[in-house]
Design a protein around this motif. Structure first.
Motif, short mmCIF file in Angstrom:
data_model
loop_
_atom_site.label_atom_id
_atom_site.label_comp_id
_atom_site.label_asym_id
_atom_site.label_seq_id
_atom_site.Cartn_x
_atom_site.Cartn_y
_atom_site.Cartn_z
N UNK A 37 -7.06 9.51 1.43
CA UNK A 37 -6.84 9.98 0.07
C UNK A 37 -5.49 10.66 -0.07
N UNK A 38 -5.09 11.43 0.95
CA UNK A 38 -3.79 12.10 0.91
C UNK A 38 -2.66 11.06 0.89
N UNK A 39 -2.80 10.01 1.69
CA UNK A 39 -1.78 8.96 1.71
C UNK A 39 -1.76 8.18 0.40
N UNK A 40 -2.92 7.99 -0.20
CA UNK A 40 -2.97 7.31 -1.50
C UNK A 40 -2.23 8.12 -2.56
N UNK A 41 -2.39 9.44 -2.51
CA UNK A 41 -1.67 10.28 -3.46
C UNK A 41 -0.17 10.17 -3.23
N UNK A 42 0.23 10.11 -1.96
CA UNK A 42 1.65 9.93 -1.65
C UNK A 42 2.16 8.58 -2.15
N UNK A 43 1.34 7.54 -1.98
CA UNK A 43 1.73 6.21 -2.45
C UNK A 43 1.89 6.20 -3.96
N UNK A 44 1.03 6.93 -4.67
CA UNK A 44 1.15 7.00 -6.13
C UNK A 44 2.45 7.68 -6.56
N UNK A 45 2.95 8.57 -5.71
CA UNK A 45 4.22 9.24 -6.02
C UNK A 45 5.42 8.39 -5.62
N UNK A 46 5.17 7.24 -5.03
CA UNK A 46 6.26 6.36 -4.63
C UNK A 46 6.79 6.63 -3.24
N UNK A 47 6.02 7.32 -2.41
CA UNK A 47 6.43 7.64 -1.05
C UNK A 47 6.23 6.41 -0.16
N UNK A 48 7.31 5.77 0.25
CA UNK A 48 7.22 4.54 1.04
C UNK A 48 6.60 4.80 2.42
N UNK A 49 6.86 5.99 2.98
CA UNK A 49 6.28 6.32 4.28
C UNK A 49 4.76 6.43 4.17
N UNK A 50 4.29 6.95 3.03
CA UNK A 50 2.84 7.06 2.82
C UNK A 50 2.22 5.68 2.71
N UNK A 51 2.90 4.77 2.03
CA UNK A 51 2.40 3.39 1.91
C UNK A 51 2.30 2.74 3.28
N UNK A 52 3.36 2.89 4.06
CA UNK A 52 3.36 2.29 5.40
C UNK A 52 2.26 2.88 6.27
N UNK A 53 2.11 4.21 6.22
CA UNK A 53 1.08 4.86 7.01
C UNK A 53 -0.32 4.47 6.56
N UNK A 54 -0.49 4.33 5.25
CA UNK A 54 -1.79 3.97 4.68
C UNK A 54 -2.24 2.61 5.19
N UNK A 55 -1.35 1.65 5.18
CA UNK A 55 -1.70 0.30 5.62
C UNK A 55 -1.86 0.23 7.13
N UNK A 56 -0.96 0.87 7.84
CA UNK A 56 -0.97 0.77 9.30
C UNK A 56 -2.21 1.40 9.91
N UNK A 57 -2.69 2.48 9.32
CA UNK A 57 -3.84 3.17 9.92
C UNK A 57 -5.13 2.38 9.73
N UNK A 58 -5.11 1.35 8.88
CA UNK A 58 -6.29 0.50 8.71
C UNK A 58 -6.20 -0.80 9.51
N UNK A 59 -5.12 -0.97 10.24
CA UNK A 59 -4.91 -2.23 10.97
C UNK A 59 -6.04 -2.50 11.97
N UNK A 60 -6.38 -1.50 12.78
CA UNK A 60 -7.38 -1.72 13.83
C UNK A 60 -8.75 -2.06 13.25
#
Length: 207
Positions: A9-32
């Motif tokens: 949820x914290x990363x989603x809020x960052x993604x909504x603000x346009x934080x590219x690092x949050x987007x990358x982290x959000x997707x990468x942490x679901x890879x496994x």
């Protein structure tokens, strides 16, 4: 098991603000978790042509392109949205596979040889095992895959969720749209069916 919900949820809020690092982290942490989901549903014949990692990567690329759309209307939890994208991608892979194999006899051979790659981890080489022990492990893994394939779809799905994807009962219930008690009962029924098919070797896999 899915990543921690609060961090997601914290990363989603960052993604909504346009934080590219949050987007990358959000997707990468679901890879496994996506990899586990796809790998256990990827039949061996298809896996020889396209690996689970490739499908995961394509799913994450699709998610990246469609993330803004999701953030505007998050009608389901993020992990459920990713699962749906992954299932759609997996369905595309199988449709393409069937389109490339129009010969009836070849399609029948594919169906007869359908095996999930679930259990592949159990077949990885262990230098501590003797050749005889390795052969036994491979035989047991093959028997388990065949047993899971014999289950009806609802039972097979919850076994894959709980054992291959390592989802908790509450997570499986959410995916299946069931109450937790109903999901637990379905899992117990599936276990009984699987034990009946596996016979004596059930203890090796199910304890």
């Amino acid at each position: 098991m899915w990543p921690d919900e609060d961090e997601t949820l914290a990363l989603l809020r960052g993604a909504q603000r346009g934080d590219s690092a949050a987007v990358e982290g959000l997707l990468e942490r679901h890879r496994d978790s996506l990899h586990r989901m796809i790998e256990c549903r990827l039949h061996a014949g298809v896996a020889r042509r396209i690996g689970a990692s490739d499908i995961v990567q394509e799913t994450l690329l699709t998610a990246s392109r469609r993330l803004a759309e999701y953030l505007q209307n998050p009608s389901m939890p993020f992990h459920a949205w990713l699962r749906q994208l992954a299932r759609d991608r997996l369905a595309d892979v199988y449709r393409r596979q069937l389109a490339e194999k129009r010969d009836v006899s070849r399609e029948r051979a594919l169906d007869a040889g359908r095996e999930s790659s679930y259990g592949a981890a159990a077949e990885l080489r262990d230098d501590q095992l003797t050749p005889a022990a390795m052969m036994l492990r491979q035989e047991l893994a093959a028997r388990f895959r065949q047993a899971v394939a014999q289950l009806e779809e609802t039972s097979r799905e919850i076994i894959l969720m709980r054992h291959a994807e390592q989802l908790t009962n509450s997570q499986a219930a959410e995916v299946l749209g069931l109450s937790e008690p109903a999901a637990s009962m379905r899992y117990l029924r599936a276990l009984r069916q699987l034990r009946a098919i596996l016979g004596e070797s059930a203890a090796h896999w199910l304890g």
